[in-house]
Design an enzyme around this catalytic site. Structure first.
Site, PDB file in Angstrom:
ATOM      1  N   ASN A 180      -3.303  -8.099  -0.143  1.00 57.72           N
ATOM      2  CA  ASN A 180      -4.212  -8.763  -1.084  1.00 57.72           C
ATOM      3  C   ASN A 180      -4.401  -7.956  -2.367  1.00 57.72           C
ATOM      4  O   ASN A 180      -5.175  -8.361  -3.246  1.00 57.72           O
ATOM      5  CB  ASN A 180      -5.566  -9.051  -0.430  1.00 57.72           C
ATOM      6  CG  ASN A 180      -6.320  -7.787  -0.035  1.00 57.72           C
ATOM      7  OD1 ASN A 180      -5.925  -6.668  -0.355  1.00 57.72           O
ATOM      8  ND2 ASN A 180      -7.416  -7.966   0.685  1.00 57.72           N
ATOM      9  N   TYR A 240     -15.815   3.363   9.718  1.00 53.70           N
ATOM     10  CA  TYR A 240     -14.346   3.284   9.667  1.00 53.70           C
ATOM     11  C   TYR A 240     -13.750   3.688  11.008  1.00 53.70           C
ATOM     12  O   TYR A 240     -12.893   2.999  11.564  1.00 53.70           O
ATOM     13  CB  TYR A 240     -13.820   4.177   8.546  1.00 53.70           C
ATOM     14  CG  TYR A 240     -12.313   4.241   8.463  1.00 53.70           C
ATOM     15  CD1 TYR A 240     -11.547   3.086   8.304  1.00 53.70           C
ATOM     16  CD2 TYR A 240     -11.640   5.455   8.554  1.00 53.70           C
ATOM     17  CE1 TYR A 240     -10.168   3.138   8.217  1.00 53.70           C
ATOM     18  CE2 TYR A 240     -10.262   5.526   8.470  1.00 53.70           C
ATOM     19  CZ  TYR A 240      -9.531   4.370   8.301  1.00 53.70           C
ATOM     20  OH  TYR A 240      -8.165   4.439   8.228  1.00 53.70           O
ATOM     21  N   GLY A 257       0.817  -1.205   0.000  1.00 54.51           N
ATOM     22  CA  GLY A 257       0.000   0.000   0.000  1.00 54.51           C
ATOM     23  C   GLY A 257       0.850   1.254   0.000  1.00 54.51           C
ATOM     24  O   GLY A 257       2.083   1.214  -0.062  1.00 54.51           O
ATOM     25  N   PHE A 258       0.173   2.378   0.103  1.00 56.59           N
ATOM     26  CA  PHE A 258       0.831   3.679   0.062  1.00 56.59           C
ATOM     27  C   PHE A 258       1.847   3.832   1.197  1.00 56.59           C
ATOM     28  O   PHE A 258       3.052   3.988   0.957  1.00 56.59           O
ATOM     29  CB  PHE A 258      -0.249   4.762   0.094  1.00 56.59           C
ATOM     30  CG  PHE A 258       0.212   6.122   0.532  1.00 56.59           C
ATOM     31  CD1 PHE A 258       1.280   6.734  -0.081  1.00 56.59           C
ATOM     32  CD2 PHE A 258      -0.450   6.780   1.561  1.00 56.59           C
ATOM     33  CE1 PHE A 258       1.705   7.989   0.336  1.00 56.59           C
ATOM     34  CE2 PHE A 258      -0.050   8.034   1.968  1.00 56.59           C
ATOM     35  CZ  PHE A 258       1.041   8.632   1.355  1.00 56.59           C
ATOM     36  N   ALA A 312      -1.747   0.366  13.155  1.00 55.60           N
ATOM     37  CA  ALA A 312      -2.097   1.662  12.578  1.00 55.60           C
ATOM     38  C   ALA A 312      -3.557   1.980  12.846  1.00 55.60           C
ATOM     39  O   ALA A 312      -4.449   1.205  12.516  1.00 55.60           O
ATOM     40  CB  ALA A 312      -1.829   1.660  11.081  1.00 55.60           C
ATOM     41  N   THR A 363     -12.324  -6.342   7.101  1.00 53.46           N
ATOM     42  CA  THR A 363     -10.877  -6.180   6.990  1.00 53.46           C
ATOM     43  C   THR A 363     -10.297  -5.477   8.204  1.00 53.46           C
ATOM     44  O   THR A 363      -9.285  -5.907   8.776  1.00 53.46           O
ATOM     45  CB  THR A 363     -10.542  -5.380   5.715  1.00 53.46           C
ATOM     46  OG1 THR A 363     -10.967  -6.114   4.574  1.00 53.46           O
ATOM     47  CG2 THR A 363      -9.046  -5.120   5.620  1.00 53.46           C
TER      48      THR A 363
END
Length: 379
Positions: free
Chosen positions: A55, A172, A33-34, A140, A118
């Site tokens: 993934n 979220y 990822g980023f 995180a 997730t």
């Protein structure tokens, strides 16, 4: 090295033990990822062996393509929710950086169930495996957990206030709060766990595909398209360069006093979203000499026609806790972020007329701020 392990049977021969060597091994979930890809680069430079688990839903192979030839780097293609795979990888690690998550407003609103799966089940999978293997974990989290908190700057021990459950955007934040609760619960069982809340981290490799505001604005400006600012643009954020974020994460990993705590990681340079749009237009216009993009205010109802969204007016982190522990503070300003993002997005879009020297010259002089235009008909 790339390992794609889609079936449980294919993983049954993987050794369930920690490698014993002088080289410290890190597992990064969400490693393609980023943020994860930048963290992988940093850890490799520091001498770690790195396994990236991803993934490739929001992560991209291109983010780590340049690392695949490194003997100390491997990419495992798989899902962090897969407990057998996660346990096998954790058992080989000395430390786990758990970054895998569904992020971005658009993704959260479009798939709230998958996002919660997730963000919560993935974290529980990692923590359970780490507890079994006695492996340190850095989890995180996000500034979203502060929700509607009105106290500024926002401190780690502040009360948290979210919106109604009928608004999906808060799922979220709620999921990340659960991640922190899980992490701290395992910490009370003796597992070294550190939680860190990232505030609007930005930089090369981030895309606007899931609603991230800086690359979305930059892409529009580079293409000469209108920049749409949601609401009235007075909402403010503090943007942190990903390289500063990575340095903070690494310093927390190295601190013996960090486990059992939550830390803010962010910049204290605040900007309204409308002013951000103006600065992007000025920076891109200075770099390519083209016609500047128009800025238009777009009501939230038009930006999110399916509903479920509620904005946060201000975010401003108190970073005194991490500063006292590690002496970390951000070194790169918003102008540095815009320069690096413009260069990266120009390259990704195949635009060659944007040069770093022209952007540096723009940074050295006051920018002319463009006016806000009307919303085009039909929107």
């Amino acid at each position: 090295m790339v390992n794609a392990l889609p079936h449980a049977d294919a993983r049954s021969t993987r050794p369930a033990f920690r490698l014993r060597s002088r080289q410290r091994r890190a597992l990064i979930t969400g490693g393609a990822g980023f943020v994860g890809s930048h963290l992988a680069e940093s850890l490799l430079e520091l001498g770690y062996a790195v396994t990236a688990l991803d993934n490739l839903t929001t992560g991209r192979r291109e983010n780590v393509e340049h690392l695949l030839g490194e003997p100390s780097f491997e990419l495992e293609i798989g899902d962090v929710v897969d407990s057998r795979l996660t346990s096998a990888l954790v058992s080989r690690a000395d430390v786990v950086f758990h970054l895998a998550a569904a992020v971005g407003v658009k993704l959260i609103l479009s798939d709230p169930i998958g996002s919660l799966r997730t963000n919560v089940l993935g974290t529980e999978s990692v923590l359970r495996a780490a507890h079994d293997c006695r492996v340190k974990v850095l989890v995180a989290s996000t500034s979203e957990v502060y929700g509607k908190a009105v106290r500024l700057p926002q401190r780690e021990d502040d009360d948290l206030r979210l919106g109604a459950t009928s608004l999906h955007r808060w799922s979220y934040a709620a999921g990340k709060m659960l991640d922190e609760f899980l992490g701290l619960a395992y910490a009370r069982l003796g597992l070294p766990v550190v939680c860190f809340r990232l505030f609007n981290t930005v930089g090369p490799r981030q895309t606007g595909a899931y609603g991230m505001v800086v690359p979305r604005f930059v892409d529009a400006a580079l293409c000469g398209e209108p920049i749409y600012v949601y609401g009235d643009g007075s909402q403010s954020r503090c943007f942190l360069h990903v390289l500063d974020a990575v340095k903070a994460i690494v310093q927390l990993e190295r601190s013996e006093s960090a486990p059992g705590n939550v830390f803010n990681i962010g910049s204290t340079e605040s900007v309204t979203i409308l002013d951000l749009a103006r600065r992007v237009v000025a920076a891109v216009g200075a770099s390519n000499g083209g016609c500047p993009s128009q800025i238009a205010l777009l009501p939230y109802a038009d930006a999110y026609p399916e509903g479920g969204f509620e904005d946060i007016r201000r975010r401003l982190p108190d970073i005194s806790k991490i500063r006292l522990l590690t002496d970390w503070r951000p070194r790169l300003a918003l102008d540095d972020i815009l320069r690096d993002v413009i260069m990266a997005r120009a390259e990704a879009l195949g635009l060659t007329e944007v040069t770093g020297e022209e952007i540096r010259e723009w940074n050295a002089r006051p920018a002319a701020l463009p006016a806000v235009g009307a919303i085009p008909a039909g929107l």
